[in-house]
Design an enzyme around this catalytic site. Sequence first.
Site, PDB file in Angstrom:
ATOM      1  CB  CYS A 110      20.052  37.031  74.553  1.00  0.00           C
ATOM      2  SG  CYS A 110      19.101  35.931  73.484  1.00  0.00           S
TER       3      CYS A 110
ATOM      4  CB  ALA B  81      24.031  23.447  74.642  1.00  0.00           C
TER       5      ALA B  81
ATOM      6  N   PRO C 290      24.080  27.892  70.090  1.00  0.00           N
ATOM      7  CG  PRO C 290      25.080  29.772  69.113  1.00  0.00           C
ATOM      8  CD  PRO C 290      23.970  29.367  70.052  1.00  0.00           C
TER       9      PRO C 290
END
Length: 456
Positions: A382, A267, A269
């Site tokens: 990402c 989870a 930042p």
Amino acid sequence: MATRRNADGPITPIDRTVAGLAARQVAHGAVADLLASNHAFALEDALVQAGRDAALDGADTALARAIATATFRRLGFLKRVLAARLSQGLPEGQPRLVAVLATGAAQILDLNVPDHAAVDLGVRLAKGDPQLQHLSGLVNAVLRRIVRERAEILAEMTDPLAHNTPDWLAGRWRDAYGVETAQAIAAAHLAGAALDITVKGSAVEWAERLGGVALPTGSVRLHEVRSAVSDLPGYAEGAWWVQDAAAAIPARLLGVTSGQRVADLCAAPGGKTAQLAAAGATVVAVDRSAPRLERLRENIARLGLDAEIRVGNALDVEEPGQFDAVLLDAPCSATGTIRRHPDVAWTKESNDILRLAALQRRLFDRAAILVKPGGRIVYCTCSLEPEEGERQVRDFLKRNDGFERVPVMPDELGGLSAPIDAQGDLRTLPSQLDGTTPDQRGGLDGFFASRLRRKI
């Protein structure tokens, strides 16, 4: 007296007698540490630690960050420029020398820094380092030559894919996306990134209040921020939080409603945790990093939200079938974030992708165990690498026939269709949302997301 430890040598005192030198010592040290570290940590971590050790003020902290970031953003170009102006080529085995030359060159070529300051303070850096003192004349000569030849050098910086991207990454992107798109990705990395925020209320209203623009995806983009983020209207009141526009999409795709129980795995930042909590979900946020979860806890408190925060390995969560939805933002190579974190291109290797892909597979299977029948999983990374995105979903569906894909629709992205691939998954690229209209300039982080439903 504040000090910092060199990458491969003794502690160096921070010199506060010359304006701007302390900031350059911190920038130089962070760059040298990464060049010598064998990919041990990130630039931001190095800067934070060095800045804390040196007790820099706000202005020097910002300058150190700007210099170090500019150095990594154009590191490929800078290495070529320096190698061409050194009789024996670039001394890769001397990271402190490479760092002092590269940070000086970055200031001359890419930052609004007086030439004399870039050269003089670069020479002072060398003179203040016992291992570089005898090379201060070389540093002076090379940086002065770059000043003289700046126009010629800038004119040669025309191919960011071939000349400013590590070969192994450039080859991957050509294979995955084709030459034209790979070139556009590399060009977007040079442009950097604007500040994106996610708001609790109306994006249009907050865009007007903050002087930004409301993006089609629902985020607000701020192109010019002249003060600390924490000083902007709405921050202290918890009206919004910083989150790249692409990073904000996966939590929205989960489509949670009030009262649903949601697991946010990996989870920290915490931007996605905040989105889920703001939607009214009962969120269990899990991450193995206690320091990063402390930041998450602070942000959740500032935002006036609530979440159950657990320090631990997501693979150890033992609540089979107890969640209406699971968001898995899996650990990855982060090659989609190079616009914001240019050091990623130079501190990752192809072996990192293979190692992380194995972990992603295990986490994906754990998420499948946790979700209820009829429940949803959004898997995201990402990363620009297919092994960490498209192939993970393909292989997951092969070994888990109780799940089906729920395609992303353009109306979920404000009408944008380009980020949706042929399978119905999300694939944003740094070169998307890059300026086709004035309100869409600035690009996106490279993200992959797939939405799945458990059938049985």
